[in-house]
Structure formats: C-alpha cells, structure tokens
Scaffold this motif. Structure first.
Motif, mmCIF file in Angstrom:
data_model
loop_
_atom_site.group_PDB
_atom_site.id
_atom_site.type_symbol
_atom_site.label_atom_id
_atom_site.label_comp_id
_atom_site.label_asym_id
_atom_site.label_seq_id
_atom_site.Cartn_x
_atom_site.Cartn_y
_atom_site.Cartn_z
ATOM 1 N N SER A 71 -0.987 3.518 2.063
ATOM 2 C CA SER A 71 -0.172 4.711 1.949
ATOM 3 C C SER A 71 1.058 4.562 2.844
ATOM 4 O O SER A 71 1.184 3.589 3.597
ATOM 5 C CB SER A 71 -0.981 5.941 2.342
ATOM 6 N N LYS A 72 1.949 5.529 2.774
ATOM 7 C CA LYS A 72 3.211 5.385 3.503
ATOM 8 C C LYS A 72 3.028 5.419 5.012
ATOM 9 O O LYS A 72 3.886 4.923 5.749
ATOM 10 C CB LYS A 72 4.207 6.456 3.055
ATOM 11 N N LEU B 163 -5.960 1.919 1.579
ATOM 12 C CA LEU B 163 -6.541 2.626 0.448
ATOM 13 C C LEU B 163 -7.134 1.632 -0.541
ATOM 14 O O LEU B 163 -6.780 0.453 -0.551
ATOM 15 C CB LEU B 163 -5.490 3.478 -0.266
ATOM 16 N N PHE C 291 -8.378 8.379 -2.419
ATOM 17 C CA PHE C 291 -7.428 8.930 -1.460
ATOM 18 C C PHE C 291 -8.167 9.447 -0.232
ATOM 19 O O PHE C 291 -9.396 9.604 -0.234
ATOM 20 C CB PHE C 291 -6.609 10.045 -2.104
ATOM 21 N N GLU D 218 -3.141 13.474 1.159
ATOM 22 C CA GLU D 218 -3.751 12.972 -0.075
ATOM 23 C C GLU D 218 -2.705 12.818 -1.183
ATOM 24 O O GLU D 218 -2.832 11.938 -2.044
ATOM 25 C CB GLU D 218 -4.894 13.892 -0.519
ATOM 26 N N ASP E 13 0.448 12.005 -0.533
ATOM 27 C CA ASP E 13 1.118 10.754 -0.159
ATOM 28 C C ASP E 13 0.339 9.556 -0.705
ATOM 29 O O ASP E 13 0.931 8.558 -1.134
ATOM 30 C CB ASP E 13 1.224 10.637 1.359
ATOM 31 N N ASP E 14 -0.993 9.658 -0.691
ATOM 32 C CA ASP E 14 -1.827 8.575 -1.218
ATOM 33 C C ASP E 14 -1.662 8.442 -2.731
ATOM 34 O O ASP E 14 -1.697 7.334 -3.274
ATOM 35 C CB ASP E 14 -3.293 8.819 -0.871
ATOM 36 N N ALA F 48 1.477 6.650 -3.250
ATOM 37 C CA ALA F 48 1.272 5.221 -2.972
ATOM 38 C C ALA F 48 0.568 4.531 -4.136
ATOM 39 O O ALA F 48 0.817 3.352 -4.407
ATOM 40 C CB ALA F 48 0.467 5.056 -1.683
ATOM 41 N N SER F 49 -0.311 5.252 -4.825
ATOM 42 C CA SER F 49 -1.000 4.690 -5.986
ATOM 43 C C SER F 49 -0.013 4.368 -7.101
ATOM 44 O O SER F 49 -0.085 3.304 -7.738
ATOM 45 C CB SER F 49 -2.055 5.681 -6.501
#
Length: 654
Positions: free
Chosen positions: A400-401, A406, A459, A481, A483-484, A487-488
């Motif tokens: 993630s950022k 993850l 996440f 979550e 942000d996750d 990222a996905s």
C-alpha cells in the motif's frame, strides 16, 4: 531432450485445448455447494462418518463401502453429533433437537420450541452435544431472543436451564446464572462455544458482555443425576478486550483426563495455543512464533494436539501436531490447499480431515500421525469442472502507499496473453475480518472465464496476518483500507494486467461497505461498482443492527457517534455522494438482520437526488446474503450484465 519435449507436447496440447473449451455456467454456480460433501462426524468406534447428504443423515463407512441413509426428514438436518456409545445421533431440524438410532429407526424430536425474536440465525435450538456418560444432551437455544445453555434428557422427558450466557437489561447488565436472568429486551447472537469435559461432570463455555467483549472462559459443574448445575460457574480466564472488537475466546479443547483446557489466545499478537488447568491458574503457552494457530483437538490417548495453522503460508491452512506436554510441532502433510476439521481415530494413529484447493471442493483425507507426511484421499477421486478452465489462481503480493505489505488472490483470464491489458475487477471480501485464501471461489473463476482479471485483496483489517494487521483499521473505517484498494488497482495496472479505464469493484457485506467508500473516495478509478448489502453510514447501522454487532462496531470505531464524530464521518458515504462518478448496482435482502436494509435504501435515495447512475434491487425474504436459488441466479445475471455493459461495451463510457 528435444524429441522428448516434442512427445510431451503431443500429449499435452490436446488436453490443454480440451481444458480451454470447458465452460462454467450460472447453473454450475448455483449448484456449486449442493454436491459438496463434508467429512462428517466420525463414530466413536471409528467405523463410520455421519454426514448430511441432500438434507438427510448418511452413514458412510470409513472403508469406502456404500453409504446408508438413515433419515427421511421433510426438512434438512444439520449439526450431527454421535452419542458416546455410538448407538444414536443427535441433530437439528426445523429449529429443534432430534435423535435417531444408527439403524435408522423412527427419529424422536426432543425439543419443541418456536424460534425466538430478533436475529433468526441464532433464534432456535442448536449445537447439540451428548454427555460422555449418556442420558443428557447439552444444546444452545435462542428461543427467548438471547442465548442460553440447556440440557434435555435423551428421552425428551426433562429439560433444564444451565446458563443464560447473554442475558442483559436495557443498561446491559449481564446475568449469567440459571436463576438470576433479569429482563431481556433484545436479541443476541453470541456463540458460547460450550463443551463437555470428557468425564461428563463439567461444561466449559465463553460468556461475552459489553464490558468483557472478548470473553470470559467459564466452567460450571454438572450433576449427572439431576441434570442441574452445582453452585455457580467459575471464571477460568478473562481475555483482554480486543480493540477491534473481533477477536474472542473460542471453544476450549479438554484433555482426555479432564484436567486441562487448551485455548487460543492472542497474547503475543498472533493466535496461539495456551493451556489452562481446569481448576484455574496462569495459562501456559504451547505454540509460538508467527502465524495463526487455531482449533486445537486432543488425541484420544492425550499425547498430542492437532491444530490448524497458516504459519508456513498465510493464504493456506494446514494441519499440525504438537506434543500435549510441550515441544516442537510438526506439519501433518505436505499437501497444498486448505486442510480443516481434523478428527482422530480411536487409537490415535490417524487423523481424518477435509482438504480443499482453489480448483477443488473439499474431500476427505486420512493421514498418519507419525510426522512422515503420509496421507491419502479416503474417497474415490472425482473430476472437477474447475480444473478444466485453464485458470490457475495465484497469490499476488504488493504494498500500500504507506508501505504496508498486502496480498490477495489473483485470477488471470482463460487463455491469458502476456502483454494484453484486460478489464479487471477488484472483489472485496466481507468481515472485515475475513480473508481470501487458496480455496475454491466459483464466482471469481466464472468471471475470469468471461475474460476478466479478478483480484481479491486482503486489505488491512483481514485475518490471517496477526493482530496488528487485523486491527489496522480500528477507528479508521473507510480510511487505510481504501488506500489498500487503490494499491490493488495500481498493482494490476503497473504489472500490465489491467486496462486502467476498465476496472470495476464489487463486494458484499463489509465488501459492499468497501465498494461504497471506494467509489466516493476514488471517484476517477472505477468504471463500475457492485455494492451488495453493505454499510454506507455506520451511525445509521448502529440504530438497526443486532446488539452484539452494535457493540463490536462501537468498539472498532472507538466509541459512539457522539464520542467519535470524526471517525463516523469518515465512514459515512452519504455526504460524499456528489463526488461519485461510478455507475452502481445495489442489491440487498429485505430481511437482513446484520446490515439493515435501510443502508441501501438511504444510499439509493441519495444517489437519486444527486442524479447519479445506479440500479437498485431488493430481494424479499432474504437475510444477509442471498439463499433462494432464483434470487441467487437473478443476482448473478444482474452483476454479469452490469459488468459487461461498463467494462466491455465501449459505448457505455463512464
């Protein structure tokens, strides 16, 4: 070597071509669970499994001979439990406890209780457990709208209340004895996870309240002659409350000599096995290290404890065995996949268990307990339609950022071509303390067959990665979550798998909550969103959900809406509807006891007022998720049509 490669190719190519022509249908998805066979419950003599087959009880010989159906119930049977002499099976049907002899003679209904008020999932009699010395059957009941423990005699003539484990008044005062019950004003669904001690003289269970939401492990003494408790229940261990409100003490495994209980505690930041004397005392840690160790089970000779663990791969579950006296555990098999439900043979030489993979439903295996990894399939191997799709789910790992590591399960389309960018779907799991693992997911396989890349991310807030990861969303719902989720999407685009203009997001329950937050907070990311029975306003949710869900989420949010207004504002999508650009499909059951239907109704109304693009459908007589076949099929058809329109039709746009 070149000639050998040519010969191998001559044999492999036809099979590969055949595999890629095999297709799943929506009817396959609808029947995905109907033919699945659980391992069932091993009989005390180790000769039979009792399991449900097409709603009836079947006795399946361990030696592989023909199964025998011993009931003809008009309603489905479940929660099968053998008597300790192996002559009868207790089970649940029509919300009551029944017994049937192993020769299939006339079943007898032991309880006759109407369902209680409140959440229907816990409002009946359930979870029957036969006393090791016979005569009495312990069971849970929600007949009064809260969870209680009873015993009923095996002839049905006597019934006794043992403990009211979830009784409370309007001020949440807990009364946990059979005589001091207070005035119940609402319904609960706490599962006390009761178990008999092997000598039949005690019952262990977990009591939970607002003050002790992670639970107190309690033991009561049982009079086998009268069927009543002796004195009051004692507190064996009080767990430190989990800040996320998710973790609680689960069932305790009794040692065969009834002197020790092995429980799962998270005192080290990971779920590990600990042992507590049955008379009370300081817990002793049995397993250590990282990874989640769960579901302990003693061998009949008392020497070993089997347990599930993901210690060697977080996205799988395997069976391990540790000496009960302490020592190094060893893995039972060398198989891949998800291994669950271990059951010891009477002589402690073998363990029967279920094994599933990402392309196969669960089947029954047996393994030696000598630590040499010797195991084999117990049932005849059946073909799996999923193995012929040309799709192999795999683990994706990314960050993630904020640098948080993850993982998720990735499905590449059938006939995948490297370098080609595909339409993609981020599918968010529920919970939020769920976890996607390398187990069978027919819907994701179906979508990959339709030409989509599918990523199911774990996440922050997911289980399987330790307490810190699971509680990383505490007081941050709709924050990290999401942000996750971003990222996905970035992972799929950066690796060249996905077309950034054709990415959708979908999910149910907390997955639906994630969808609503993602389309509001990432307005330029998704071409379509499928939001099913999710929460869009956590404060509204607290007004209508069941009590233990209310307590759990107030814990996770750090307090009430009045105490934590900023936290609840972050979790409220309704004020941000104007920012949503993503077309949405919203689906909800009209009798959902977990996420109130008001959530989707409010969301749809806000979208309508803002002039947004959405479709909104509800299903009558459906709870949290869709069970009726015609509703499931309709939801699949609507989801597929929606995805195809916005991800495959260039004219649809965003």
């Amino acid at each position: 070597m070149k000639k050998l490669s040519i010969l191998v190719s001559m044999f492999l190519v036809p099979g590969m071509l055949l595999a890629q022509t095999q297709r799943l249908t929506l009817d396959d998805l609808l029947s995905a669970g109907s033919g699945r066979r659980s391992t069932g419950q091993l009989s005390p003599d180790g000769r039979f499994f009792a399991r449900e087959e097409q709603g009836q009880i079947a006795l399946v010989p361990v030696n592989g001979r023909q199964a025998k159906i011993i009931t003809s119930s008009p309603k489905p049977t479940s929660e099968l439990q053998w008597s300790h002499d192996g002559k009868h099976i207790a089970y649940v049907s029509e919300g009551d406890v029944w017994i049937v002899a192993n020769d299939g003679s006339q079943p007898q209904r032991l309880t006759h209780d109407p369902a209680g008020p409140g959440d229907p999932r816990g409002a009946t009699d359930h979870h029957p457990l036969w006393n090791p010395n016979g005569h009495w059957i312990l069971f849970e009941s929600g007949r009064k709208g809260f969870n209680e423990l009873y015993v009923v005699s095996e002839d049905g003539s006597q019934e006794k209340l043992l403990a009211a484990t979830e009784i409370y008044t309007g001020s949440d005062v807990i009364a946990n004895t059979a005589t001091d019950r207070g005035d119940a004003v609402s319904s609960d669904r706490f599962d006390p996870e009761p178990l008999w001690s092997p000598d039949g003289t005690r019952v262990s269970y977990t009591e939970r309240s607002r003050e002790f939401f992670s639970g107190k492990l309690k033991v009561l003494t049982f009079d086998q002659k009268t069927g009543s408790t002796i004195g009051t229940a004692s507190d064996l261990y009080t767990a430190k409350n989990d800040p996320g409100g998710a973790w609680a003490i689960n069932s305790a495994a009794w040692s065969p000599d009834s002197t020790t209980l092995t429980v799962v505690l998270q005192s080290t930041g990971w779920d590990k096995l600990w042992q507590i004397p049955a008379t009370g005392g300081t817990p002793k840690q049995l397993t250590k290290g990282t990874g989640e160790d769960e579901n302990p089970s003693y061998s009949p000779d008392g020497r070993w404890i089997a347990f599930n663990s993901n210690r060697d791969l977080p996205e799988e579950r395997h069976l391990w065995v540790v000496p009960a006296a302490g020592g190094s555990p060893h893995r039972l098999t060398s198989l891949a996949g998800i291994e669950t439900n271990p059951q010891w043979s009477p002589d402690s030489a073998f363990i029967y268990f279920s094994r599933a993979t990402s392309l196969r439903a669960a089947t029954t295996y047996v393994a030696n307990t000598d630590g040499k990894g010797n195991s084999h399939l117990l049932e005849p191997s059946q073909s799996s339609k999923y193995e012929g799709l040309g799709i192999t789910p795999e683990i994706a790992r990314f960050k993630s950022k904020d640098g948080l590591a993850l993982a998720g399960i990735l499905y590449k389309p059938a006939g995948y071509k490297p370098g080609k960018r595909y339409p993609a779907i981020i599918w968010a799991h529920g919970g939020p303390e769920g976890q996607v693992v390398l187990s069978l997911n027919p819907w994701s396989l179906f979508l990959a067959q339709q030409g989509y890349v599918v990523l199911e991310p774990n996440f922050r807030g997911s289980t399987g990665y330790g307490e810190r990861f699971r509680n990383a969303n505490v007081e941050d719902s709709g924050g990290g979550e999401i942000d996750d989720i971003a990222a996905s999407v970035k992972y799929l685009v950066d690796t060249g798998l996905a077309d950034s203009n054709r990415v959708a997001i979908g999910g149910g329950s907390h997955g639906g909550t994630v969808v609503a937050n993602a389309v509001a907070k990432l307005p330029d990311t998704f071409a379509a969103g499928i939001e099913m029975f999710g929460v869009v306003d956590r404060a509204l949710f607290l007004q209508y959900t069941n009590r233990n869900s209310k307590i759990r989420w107030e814990t996770k949010m750090g307090g009430t809406p009045e105490e934590k207004p900023a936290v609840y504002r972050k979790a409220n999508v309704l004020p941000d509807v104007e920012s949503i650009k993503t077309p949405l499909l919203i689906l909800h059951g009209e009798k959902d006891p977990q996420v109130p239907p008001q959530e989707s109704a409010e969301f749809a109304e806000a979208l309508k007022k803002a002039g947004k693009t959405y479709l909104y459908f509800t299903y009558p007589n459906e709870g949290h998720g869709f069970q009726q076949r015609d509703h499931r099929k309709d939801s699949y058809e609507k989801q597929l049509a929606f995805l195809d329109k916005y991800l495959k039709d260039p004219a649809a746009g965003r």
